[in-house]
Design an enzyme around this catalytic site. Structure first.
Site, PDB file in Angstrom:
ATOM      1  N   GLU A 100      -7.707  -7.776   1.239  1.00  0.00           N
ATOM      2  CA  GLU A 100      -6.977  -6.791   1.314  1.00  0.00           C
ATOM      3  C   GLU A 100      -5.927  -6.589   2.273  1.00  0.00           C
ATOM      4  O   GLU A 100      -6.460  -6.568   4.145  1.00  0.00           O
ATOM      5  CB  GLU A 100      -6.442  -5.676   0.305  1.00  0.00           C
ATOM      6  CG  GLU A 100      -6.231  -6.060  -0.541  1.00  0.00           C
ATOM      7  CD  GLU A 100      -4.836  -5.853  -0.696  1.00  0.00           C
ATOM      8  OE1 GLU A 100      -4.438  -5.862  -0.400  1.00  0.00           O
ATOM      9  OE2 GLU A 100      -4.251  -5.038  -1.990  1.00  0.00           O
ATOM     10  N   ASP A 101      -4.734  -7.004   2.387  1.00  0.00           N
ATOM     11  CA  ASP A 101      -3.600  -6.439   4.166  1.00  0.00           C
ATOM     12  C   ASP A 101      -4.266  -4.873   4.339  1.00  0.00           C
ATOM     13  O   ASP A 101      -4.995  -4.721   5.081  1.00  0.00           O
ATOM     14  CB  ASP A 101      -2.768  -6.700   4.118  1.00  0.00           C
ATOM     15  CG  ASP A 101      -1.660  -6.312   2.951  1.00  0.00           C
ATOM     16  OD1 ASP A 101      -2.260  -5.963   1.887  1.00  0.00           O
ATOM     17  OD2 ASP A 101      -0.688  -6.621   3.528  1.00  0.00           O
ATOM     18  N   ASP A 104      -3.125   1.790   0.050  1.00  0.00           N
ATOM     19  CA  ASP A 104      -1.910   3.145   1.188  1.00  0.00           C
ATOM     20  C   ASP A 104      -2.401   4.236  -1.033  1.00  0.00           C
ATOM     21  O   ASP A 104      -2.748   5.070  -0.282  1.00  0.00           O
ATOM     22  CB  ASP A 104      -0.672   2.471   0.802  1.00  0.00           C
ATOM     23  CG  ASP A 104      -0.029   3.282   0.850  1.00  0.00           C
ATOM     24  OD1 ASP A 104       0.014   4.584   1.547  1.00  0.00           O
ATOM     25  OD2 ASP A 104       1.846   3.072   0.777  1.00  0.00           O
ATOM     26  N   PHE A 153       4.350   3.091   8.859  1.00  0.00           N
ATOM     27  CA  PHE A 153       4.495   1.306   8.613  1.00  0.00           C
ATOM     28  C   PHE A 153       4.461   0.794   9.314  1.00  0.00           C
ATOM     29  O   PHE A 153       4.596   0.624  10.145  1.00  0.00           O
ATOM     30  CB  PHE A 153       5.961   1.531   7.202  1.00  0.00           C
ATOM     31  CG  PHE A 153       6.276   0.550   6.442  1.00  0.00           C
ATOM     32  CD1 PHE A 153       5.203   0.624   5.093  1.00  0.00           C
ATOM     33  CD2 PHE A 153       6.856  -1.017   6.970  1.00  0.00           C
ATOM     34  CE1 PHE A 153       5.894  -0.705   4.507  1.00  0.00           C
ATOM     35  CE2 PHE A 153       6.379  -1.604   6.439  1.00  0.00           C
ATOM     36  CZ  PHE A 153       6.267  -1.701   5.385  1.00  0.00           C
ATOM     37  N   ARG A 166       6.134 -10.862   9.935  1.00  0.00           N
ATOM     38  CA  ARG A 166       4.610 -11.445   9.761  1.00  0.00           C
ATOM     39  C   ARG A 166       3.959 -12.679  11.035  1.00  0.00           C
ATOM     40  O   ARG A 166       3.062 -12.523  11.383  1.00  0.00           O
ATOM     41  CB  ARG A 166       4.501 -12.247   8.467  1.00  0.00           C
ATOM     42  CG  ARG A 166       4.633 -11.472   7.319  1.00  0.00           C
ATOM     43  CD  ARG A 166       5.574 -12.738   5.902  1.00  0.00           C
ATOM     44  NE  ARG A 166       5.387 -12.677   5.247  1.00  0.00           N
ATOM     45  CZ  ARG A 166       5.418 -11.648   3.762  1.00  0.00           C
ATOM     46  NH1 ARG A 166       3.448 -10.811   4.129  1.00  0.00           N
ATOM     47  NH2 ARG A 166       5.478 -11.148   2.594  1.00  0.00           N
TER      48      ARG A 166
HETATM   49  P1  5GP Z   1      -0.951   0.541  -2.668  1.00  0.00           P
HETATM   50  O1  5GP Z   1      -1.103  -0.024  -3.943  1.00  0.00           O
HETATM   51  O2  5GP Z   1      -2.562   0.764  -1.924  1.00  0.00           O
HETATM   52  O3  5GP Z   1      -0.606   1.802  -2.630  1.00  0.00           O
HETATM   53  O4  5GP Z   1      -0.239  -0.599  -2.288  1.00  0.00           O
HETATM   54  C1  5GP Z   1      -1.090  -1.949  -0.830  1.00  0.00           C
HETATM   55  C2  5GP Z   1      -0.086  -2.440  -0.818  1.00  0.00           C
HETATM   56  O5  5GP Z   1       1.539  -2.308  -0.313  1.00  0.00           O
HETATM   57  C3  5GP Z   1      -0.361  -3.328   0.222  1.00  0.00           C
HETATM   58  O6  5GP Z   1      -0.776  -4.785  -0.022  1.00  0.00           O
HETATM   59  C4  5GP Z   1       0.857  -3.590   1.004  1.00  0.00           C
HETATM   60  O7  5GP Z   1       2.160  -4.991   0.160  1.00  0.00           O
HETATM   61  C5  5GP Z   1       1.888  -2.667   0.527  1.00  0.00           C
HETATM   62  N1  5GP Z   1       2.353  -1.561   1.713  1.00  0.00           N
HETATM   63  C6  5GP Z   1       1.647  -0.602   1.892  1.00  0.00           C
HETATM   64  N2  5GP Z   1       1.396  -0.046   3.092  1.00  0.00           N
HETATM   65  C7  5GP Z   1       2.532  -0.691   4.204  1.00  0.00           C
HETATM   66  C8  5GP Z   1       2.735  -1.024   5.588  1.00  0.00           C
HETATM   67  O8  5GP Z   1       2.090   0.049   6.251  1.00  0.00           O
HETATM   68  N3  5GP Z   1       3.231  -2.400   5.837  1.00  0.00           N
HETATM   69  C9  5GP Z   1       3.236  -2.813   5.387  1.00  0.00           C
HETATM   70  N4  5GP Z   1       3.809  -4.222   5.582  1.00  0.00           N
HETATM   71  N5  5GP Z   1       2.596  -2.717   3.962  1.00  0.00           N
HETATM   72  C10 5GP Z   1       2.212  -2.256   3.296  1.00  0.00           C
END
Ligand code: 5GP
Length: 176
Positions: A100-101, A104, A153, A166
């Site tokens: 995963e990237d 959050d 972010f 990207r």
């Molecule tokens: P979660 O379900 O854990 O809240 O969200 C994860 C997803 O939210 C990540 O896969 C990503 O797509 C997006 N996301 C959360 N924080 C960031 C951030 O700081 N930058 C970017 N570009 N995407 C984020």
């Protein structure tokens, strides 16, 4: 290229160092597994990280790609994560490494790992480039983490804001 109020958070050299270290940890973990390993890239944000990590591994997993989307407010109780592009390979009887990237709140990865476990894998492990701490709602057990981020972010190295940024080699923080 970026606005003047963006700041570099992780330089491309630092990212490569962390990717190399993660690849080492992951290789050590899987090298004695007798069963097949499948590495799953969560599109789109993880695609550059995945490609770099994959090329540094000392083990050779099969690869596959998924696309997850979340709608509206994400909370654990009001989960709105859907799998828009599913796996193409079977994971039954295999080890799965999800790449995963960013994690959050943890909702996306929690949903996805539960979805995977219904398909009979031997194990499901998660590797995230960035683990945020600010909004963490679910106690997701991440097995491999690149960076810990308190808040903010970030964009670059595959991560976007409205499909922009990207291509950047470093990871930047955007102004709040
Ligand atoms: P979660 O379900 O854990 O809240 O969200 C994860 C997803 O939210 C990540 O896969 C990503 O797509 C997006 N996301 C959360 N924080 C960031 C951030 O700081 N930058 C970017 N570009 N995407 C984020």
């Amino acid at each position: 290229m970026v606005d003047s109020n963006f700041q570099i958070l992780y330089s491309k050299d630092r990212i490569q160092e962390r990717v190399e270290a993660l690849a080492g940890e992951i290789s050590d973990y899987y090298q004695h597994c007798n069963e097949p390993v499948v590495a799953v890239c969560v599109l789109k944000g993880a695609f550059i990280f995945f490609a770099d990590l994959f090329r540094k591994l000392r083990v050779q997993p099969e690869i596959d790609f998924v696309r997850l989307a979340s709608y509206g407010e994400k909370t654990y109780r009001d989960e709105k994560v859907v799998c828009e592009k599913d796996l193409e390979v079977s994971i039954k009887g295999k080890h799965v490494l999800v790449v995963e990237d960013i994690v959050d709140t943890g909702c996306t990865i929690d949903y996805f790992t539960r979805h995977l476990r219904e398909r009979g894998p031997i194990s499901v492990k998660v590797c995230a480039l960035v683990q945020k701490r600010e909004r963490s709602e679910i106690d997701v057990a991440l097995n491999f983490s690149g960076f810990y981020l308190e808040r903010g972010f970030v964009v670059g190295y595959g991560l976007d804001y409205a499909e922009k940024y990207r291509h950047l080699e470093d990871i930047w923080t955007m102004p709040e």
